[in-house]
Design a protein around this motif. Structure first.
Motif, PDB file in Angstrom:
ATOM      1  N   GLY A  48       0.471  -1.492   0.057  1.00  0.00           N
ATOM      2  CA  GLY A  48       0.412   0.104  -0.367  1.00  0.00           C
ATOM      3  C   GLY A  48       0.690   1.292  -0.259  1.00  0.00           C
ATOM      4  O   GLY A  48       1.992   1.503  -0.078  1.00  0.00           O
ATOM      5  N   SER A  49       0.486   2.259   0.213  1.00  0.00           N
ATOM      6  CA  SER A  49       0.842   3.408   0.285  1.00  0.00           C
ATOM      7  C   SER A  49       1.804   4.097   1.155  1.00  0.00           C
ATOM      8  O   SER A  49       2.849   4.940   0.722  1.00  0.00           O
ATOM      9  CB  SER A  49       0.277   4.533  -0.872  1.00  0.00           C
ATOM     10  N   ASN A  82      -5.069  -1.050  -7.350  1.00  0.00           N
ATOM     11  CA  ASN A  82      -4.383   0.176  -6.760  1.00  0.00           C
ATOM     12  C   ASN A  82      -6.133   0.855  -6.582  1.00  0.00           C
ATOM     13  O   ASN A  82      -6.001   1.366  -5.045  1.00  0.00           O
ATOM     14  CB  ASN A  82      -3.741   0.936  -7.288  1.00  0.00           C
ATOM     15  N   HIS A  83      -6.691   1.253  -7.840  1.00  0.00           N
ATOM     16  CA  HIS A  83      -8.037   2.041  -7.085  1.00  0.00           C
ATOM     17  C   HIS A  83      -9.023   1.450  -7.753  1.00  0.00           C
ATOM     18  O   HIS A  83      -9.339   1.049  -9.207  1.00  0.00           O
ATOM     19  CB  HIS A  83      -7.341   3.364  -7.306  1.00  0.00           C
ATOM     20  N   ASP A  84     -10.471   1.923  -7.087  1.00  0.00           N
ATOM     21  CA  ASP A  84     -11.314   1.804  -7.973  1.00  0.00           C
ATOM     22  C   ASP A  84     -11.715   3.089  -9.033  1.00  0.00           C
ATOM     23  O   ASP A  84     -11.718   4.331  -8.034  1.00  0.00           O
ATOM     24  CB  ASP A  84     -12.578   1.817  -7.165  1.00  0.00           C
ATOM     25  N   ALA A  86      -4.455  -9.143  -4.924  1.00  0.00           N
ATOM     26  CA  ALA A  86      -4.183  -7.955  -5.386  1.00  0.00           C
ATOM     27  C   ALA A  86      -3.744  -7.209  -4.374  1.00  0.00           C
ATOM     28  O   ALA A  86      -3.521  -6.700  -3.181  1.00  0.00           O
ATOM     29  CB  ALA A  86      -6.278  -7.763  -5.553  1.00  0.00           C
ATOM     30  N   MET A  87      -2.604  -6.082  -5.415  1.00  0.00           N
ATOM     31  CA  MET A  87      -1.648  -5.245  -4.870  1.00  0.00           C
ATOM     32  C   MET A  87      -1.570  -4.057  -4.870  1.00  0.00           C
ATOM     33  O   MET A  87      -2.719  -3.942  -5.648  1.00  0.00           O
ATOM     34  CB  MET A  87      -0.363  -5.797  -4.852  1.00  0.00           C
ATOM     35  N   HIS A  88      -0.620  -3.490  -3.859  1.00  0.00           N
ATOM     36  CA  HIS A  88      -0.977  -1.925  -3.504  1.00  0.00           C
ATOM     37  C   HIS A  88      -2.598  -1.416  -3.479  1.00  0.00           C
ATOM     38  O   HIS A  88      -2.798  -0.669  -3.978  1.00  0.00           O
ATOM     39  CB  HIS A  88      -0.178  -1.493  -4.695  1.00  0.00           C
ATOM     40  N   ILE A  89      -3.680  -1.607  -3.114  1.00  0.00           N
ATOM     41  CA  ILE A  89      -4.817  -1.401  -2.883  1.00  0.00           C
ATOM     42  C   ILE A  89      -4.599   0.058  -2.326  1.00  0.00           C
ATOM     43  O   ILE A  89      -3.716   0.213  -0.923  1.00  0.00           O
ATOM     44  CB  ILE A  89      -5.802  -2.581  -1.734  1.00  0.00           C
ATOM     45  N   SER A  90      -5.256   1.391  -2.419  1.00  0.00           N
ATOM     46  CA  SER A  90      -5.442   2.063  -2.126  1.00  0.00           C
ATOM     47  C   SER A  90      -6.515   2.737  -1.016  1.00  0.00           C
ATOM     48  O   SER A  90      -7.495   2.076  -1.112  1.00  0.00           O
ATOM     49  CB  SER A  90      -6.141   2.732  -3.674  1.00  0.00           C
TER      50      SER A  90
END
Length: 268
Positions: free
Chosen positions: A14-15, A178-180, A226-230
């Motif tokens: 994540g961020s 990462n994002h919707d 699922a990686m790097h989810i905001s």
């Protein structure tokens, strides 16, 4: 080594910080991809994963952003006190751009990461491919050991041809989601940041990840993460639902799960 000889331990994604270990269960050795977390969290999640940090053979740095590099120095110094000195592989452009990497140049065996080439480390062949991100340089990896394979890609605004080829026919796939798109559009970020995140040099959306996954489904693929989810522009459920729907459309039985910012996910 039979199928299942490699394991993926996502320590954080994540961020606010990223770190993952690909473990070769035959040798017990592992490779750390990025280190954007503190030493305490690194050691605690290694312990939870059942991975011995003394078996860490190398650290691979995907790019120069601090959520991927800020823990490299403190973790290296902690390991050195235990007599553990993993080789650090980093692209020359990233090395020049990163203060975190500059700070460890005299404290470790620092080698060039061959984007478009291959490494042999921890009993694994590691194929390095370029990604499309607003960094000095950025990359992802395909890990092969025996007849097992892990694909790993985060921080890219589009899927390059080299990335697609490298991620094809793996058993475990770590794929940025990462994002919707709607959450990003409606969210709190300033417009220039929204535009950057959604650009070809930003991050993959849930929809982009799902579309790519459909093209990567194979008889070999068993696990998708699922990686790097905001945490601002996504939920942990939405990318899982999108990727699972892609599998369902193709009548594929791969298991889909999310990687978390503050919780270990181990995939075998």
């Amino acid at each position: 080594m039979g199928a299942g000889g490699l394991r993926l331990h996502v320590l954080a994604s994540g961020s606010r910080g990223n770190a993952a270990i690909v473990e070769n269960t035959v040798t017990g050795a592992g490779v750390l991809v990025d280190c954007g977390i503190c030493k305490r969290d690194f050691l605690a999640r290694c312990d939870e994963a059942g991975f011995d940090p003394a078996k860490l053979a190398a650290i691979l740095v995907t790019h120069d952003h601090t959520d991927h590099t800020k823990g490299v120095g403190v973790v290296l110094r902690g390991l050195a006190k235990q007599g553990v000195e993993p080789t650090v592989y980093v692209d020359d452009a990233v090395r020049a751009a990163s203060k975190e990497i500059e700070s460890v140049e005299d404290a470790c065996d620092l080698r060039a990461l061959p984007i478009g080439g291959m490494l042999s480390v921890a009993g694994m062949a590691v194929h390095v491919f370029g990604t499309s991100h607003d960094a000095a340089s950025s990359c992802g990896f395909r890990f092969e050991g025996g007849d097992d394979a892990v694909g790993f890609m985060t921080d890219t605004g589009r899927v390059t041809g080299a990335a697609h080829e490298a991620l094809t026919n793996v058993r475990i796939l770590a794929l940025e989601s990462n994002h919707d798109v709607q959450m990003l559009a409606d969210g709190p970020y300033p417009y220039p940041v929204k535009r950057r995140v959604g650009s070809d040099a930003g991050h993959l959306s849930n929809d982009q990840a799902a579309a790519e996954l459909e093209t990567l489904l194979s008889d070999r693929l068993e696990q998708v993460v699922a990686m790097h989810i905001s945490q601002n522009n996504n939920t942990y459920r939405l990318p899982v639902d999108a990727l699972a729907a892609a599998c369902a459309r193709m009548s594929h039985g791969a298991r889909v799960q999310a990687a978390y910012q503050s919780m270990l996910v181990s995939i075998r």
